[in-house]
Design an enzyme around this catalytic site. Structure first.
Site, PDB file in Angstrom:
ATOM      1  N   GLY A 153     -14.717 -51.757 -60.439  1.00  0.00           N
ATOM      2  CA  GLY A 153     -14.323 -50.413 -60.015  1.00  0.00           C
ATOM      3  C   GLY A 153     -12.820 -50.313 -59.850  1.00  0.00           C
ATOM      4  CB  VAL A 154      -9.955 -50.004 -61.923  1.00  0.00           C
ATOM      5  CG1 VAL A 154      -9.806 -51.501 -61.776  1.00  0.00           C
ATOM      6  CG2 VAL A 154     -10.641 -49.654 -63.243  1.00  0.00           C
ATOM      7  N   GLY A 155     -11.051 -47.427 -59.407  1.00  0.00           N
ATOM      8  CA  GLY A 155     -10.766 -46.069 -58.941  1.00  0.00           C
ATOM      9  C   GLY A 155      -9.535 -46.114 -58.063  1.00  0.00           C
ATOM     10  CE  LYS A 168     -17.354 -43.554 -44.543  1.00  0.00           C
ATOM     11  NZ  LYS A 168     -16.171 -44.353 -44.778  1.00  0.00           N
ATOM     12  CE1 TYR A 227      -3.385 -47.840 -62.328  1.00  0.00           C
ATOM     13  CE2 TYR A 227      -2.551 -47.085 -60.200  1.00  0.00           C
ATOM     14  CZ  TYR A 227      -2.341 -47.361 -61.540  1.00  0.00           C
ATOM     15  OH  TYR A 227      -1.108 -47.158 -62.089  1.00  0.00           O
TER      16      TYR A 227
END
Ligand code: NAD
Length: 362
Positions: free
Chosen positions: A180-182, A80, A186
């Site tokens: 969190g609807v990123g 990462k 979403y």
């Protein structure tokens, strides 16, 4: 703890720092393991309070990628990278991305970058102007946004979790609370709404709250109360470390299954609290592997059919892990780590040719 002490404790192979004076880039790449293959993992752009916080984040994220790839049956290692922003929401530039691409290129493919929080397909394509070792762009590199695939995988993990509780594998009437609807949240909401779930969501970003109304009837709550919303499934899809010693015993859900990496702040301790509260926890690195499967699979030359099957396999893999946890009285987190480590041990005994030929299956 020093960086070396942390690396030794968690078994990281390599941690590299880089600064580019012209673009202002300050970045860290951590490769946790290349036992099963090259390490693919996203690049996170974030404003960390301290350098130590950035090191801590990249170390734990890269370790999680090792387990994620292994549990998903991919012949890939774990790595990462993080870019340390000078201030919150600092706008990305082509110069910054290209400097990051040159840094990634120095690993000659041992580390392959992709999207993470703060990095979109445009940023990936800018990186790809400097290196072939990037996945997830739309023009210069391939793969595109992995979020819809991550979302599909998380929904499959929700199915596995419902099944483990002896409930019908059907979302009709199932209440899911999404933090969190990123990009991923979403897409999870969209799939679940189509399948008849009742949704409550929260986000700190007003635009994302406005967008969620496009999928249909969704209840909005405030970010402070989403985690303790009474529901069937709590899906943390924002940042990591959201379930900790303070709130783990206050959750009012039956299942925790979300997309965020490192949902549990202290996985060893918090997983015990969650288990003792009678809540089923779907280990994050098993549930959220869909995006990695997509990008790593394309990198490895898998067909669309093979990729889709691997994302479907998240459900039986999770069921196997949860059943093992129950049988041996372990937490789901401990059982998932054991499962991944067994895969790494098994795969480590094979030649890379055998691993690439699919000898390391889920
Ligand atoms: P994103 O940045 O698109 O979405 C995150 C959302 O969470 C944003 O809308 C943000 O406003 C919201 N948020 C932040 N803090 C919040 C809070 N306190 N309360 C409510 N909402 C809050 O990121 P994403 O790509 O959707 O990823 C979400 C999580 O899933 C991250 O932890 C990421 O590391 C992890 N993940 C993503 C993928 C992927 O394919 N994108 C794959 C694996 C894991």
């Amino acid at each position: 703890m020093t960086t070396f002490e942390q690396m030794i404790e968690h078994g990281h192979e390599r941690v590299c720092f880089h600064q580019d004076p012209e673009s202002g880039l300050r970045a860290i790449v951590a490769i946790h393991s290349t036992v099963l293959g090259n390490a693919l993992g996203g690049t996170r752009r974030w404003c960390y309070a301290t350098e130590a916080d950035a090191v801590h984040d990249v170390l734990r994220l890269s370790e999680g990628m090792t387990y994620k790839a292994a549990a998903a049956g991919l012949p890939m290692g774990g790595g990462k990278s993080v870019i340390m922003l000078p201030k919150p929401r600092h706008q990305p530039t082509e110069a910054e991305a290209r400097a990051m691409g040159r840094f990634v290129d120095t690993f000659n493919g041992a580390y392959i970058a992709a999207e993470d929080v703060g990095v979109n397909t445009q940023f990936v394509d800018w990186m790809a102007m400097e290196t072939n070792h990037v996945m997830g762009g739309e023009t210069v590199s391939v793969g595109g946004d992995p979020s819809p695939y991550t979302a599909r995988g998380v929904v499959n993990a929700m199915r596995g979790s419902l099944s483990q509780l002896g409930r019908p594998v059907d979302f009709s009437g199932v209440h899911v609370a999404i933090q969190g609807v990123g990009s991923v949240g979403y897409n999870i909401a969209r799939i679940l709404h189509e399948e008849g779930a009742t949704l409550t969501v929260a986000d700190i970003n007003e635009d994302n709250i406005k967008r969620i109304h496009s999928i249909g009837d969704v209840t909005i709550t405030d970010p402070e109360s989403i985690l303790t919303t009474s529901c069937d499934i709590l899906a943390p899809c924002a940042l990591g470390g959201v379930i900790d010693g303070k709130n783990a015993s206050k959750l009012r859900c039956k299942i925790v299954c979300g997309a965020a990496n490192n949902i549990l702040d202290d996985p060893d301790e918090d997983s015990v609290v969650v288990k003792n509260a009678g809540i089923l926890y779907a280990p994050d690195f098993v549930a959220n592997a869909g995006g990695l499967i997509r990008l790593a699979g394309l990198y490895l030359g898998m067909s669309e059919g093979e990729l889709n099957q691997k994302i479907e396999d998240i459900e039986p893999t999770l069921r196997q892990i949860l059943a093992d946890a129950e049988q041996h009285g372990m937490t789901a987190h401990a059982a998932a780590i054991k499962f991944a480590r067994e895969k790494i041990e098994e795969g480590g005994k094979k030649s890379s040719v055998e691993r690439m030929a699919g000898g390391q299956s889920a």
